[in-house]
Design a protein around this motif. Sequence first.
Motif, short mmCIF file in Angstrom:
data_model
loop_
_atom_site.label_atom_id
_atom_site.label_comp_id
_atom_site.label_asym_id
_atom_site.label_seq_id
_atom_site.Cartn_x
_atom_site.Cartn_y
_atom_site.Cartn_z
N PRO A 117 0.85 -1.20 0.00
CA PRO A 117 0.00 0.00 0.00
C PRO A 117 0.89 1.25 0.00
O PRO A 117 1.78 1.37 0.84
N ALA A 118 0.63 2.14 -0.94
CA ALA A 118 1.52 3.29 -1.10
C ALA A 118 1.63 4.12 0.18
O ALA A 118 2.70 4.63 0.49
N LEU A 119 0.52 4.23 0.92
CA LEU A 119 0.59 5.06 2.13
C LEU A 119 1.63 4.53 3.10
O LEU A 119 2.36 5.29 3.75
N SER A 140 -7.55 7.90 -2.40
CA SER A 140 -6.52 8.33 -1.44
C SER A 140 -5.64 9.44 -1.98
O SER A 140 -4.59 9.73 -1.39
N THR A 141 -6.06 10.10 -3.05
CA THR A 141 -5.22 11.15 -3.63
C THR A 141 -4.88 12.24 -2.61
O THR A 141 -3.75 12.74 -2.58
N THR A 142 -5.84 12.58 -1.76
CA THR A 142 -5.58 13.61 -0.74
C THR A 142 -4.38 13.22 0.13
O THR A 142 -3.48 14.03 0.38
N ALA A 148 3.31 13.65 -0.46
CA ALA A 148 4.19 14.19 -1.50
C ALA A 148 4.69 15.59 -1.14
O ALA A 148 5.85 15.92 -1.41
N VAL A 149 3.85 16.39 -0.51
CA VAL A 149 4.28 17.74 -0.12
C VAL A 149 5.46 17.64 0.86
O VAL A 149 6.40 18.44 0.80
N GLY A 150 5.42 16.65 1.73
CA GLY A 150 6.53 16.48 2.68
C GLY A 150 7.78 15.90 2.06
O GLY A 150 8.88 16.10 2.58
N PHE A 185 -9.88 15.78 -2.61
CA PHE A 185 -8.55 16.33 -2.82
C PHE A 185 -8.62 17.80 -3.26
O PHE A 185 -7.85 18.65 -2.79
N ALA A 186 -9.57 18.11 -4.15
CA ALA A 186 -9.70 19.49 -4.65
C ALA A 186 -9.99 20.45 -3.50
O ALA A 186 -9.43 21.55 -3.43
#
Length: 218
Positions: A117-119, A140-142, A148-150, A185-186
């Motif tokens: 799981p990517a998370l 799970s894009t959010t 990714a921001v981190g 996410f938006a």
Amino acid sequence: MTDATWSAVDGYWGARVLAPDPDLDAALAANAAGGLPPIDVSPLQGKLLHLLARSIGAARILEIGTLGGYSTIWLARALPPEGQLITCELDPHHAEVARANLARAGLDGVVDVRVGPALRTLQSLTGPFDLTFVDADKSSTTEYVEAAVGLTRPGGVIIVDNVVRGGGVVDPASPDAAVAGIRRFADAIAGDRRVDATVIQTVGGKSYDGFLYAVVRP
Ligand code: SAH
Ligand code: DHB
Ligand code: MG
């Protein structure tokens, strides 16, 4: 205007700006033979990802959602000699097909396919990355973009696939879980001062969708 026109234009421009590419052709053939869904980025989109990575001189790239490694090959080819790409994939069969495709393309020493799981994988990674491409399960894009921001350096780039979904994104009552995921996410990115973002809608052989393109603020 129809999907047929969009595909014809993809073909028209593809014939002019894309070179014959046996390794990419073989990857798509292996994906089909392995029963993977044909949801890779299009050839012109793959080259866009490649050129964007080259434009910022990306030496470390993170990808979330490998499938058969089609977008991975495009991105990895942008890396300098000492570059590295880590790509996260849940499905062991997808990862196995991707590893073979990457090896055929001569990229097995450059790309690290992490299965799970990517998370969870993201929690184990150390940044900074220069570019992150988010293209896994849309629900799970959010959370992927939060991670990714981190992990992406200030001034680095985060690209999110499938943020339009045939226009479904504007329907608050959509029964499509992917649309709901993108809408969540938006709303999250709308108030996020850590990134500066835009969205480009796309049509073509992969129908009507779009990318979000964000730069991490210093
Ligand atoms: N980037 C690819 C397409 C990815 S399709 C390309 O353009 O070529 C989305 C992929 O995300 C699928 O292979 C799917 O198995 C994977 N995926 C789904 N849920 C996931 C999760 N929780 N963690 C990691 N990968 C996941
Ligand atoms: C789907 C996923 C993708 O990443 C994509 O580019 C197109 C479709 C999907 O899950 O349907
Ligand atoms: Mg996608």
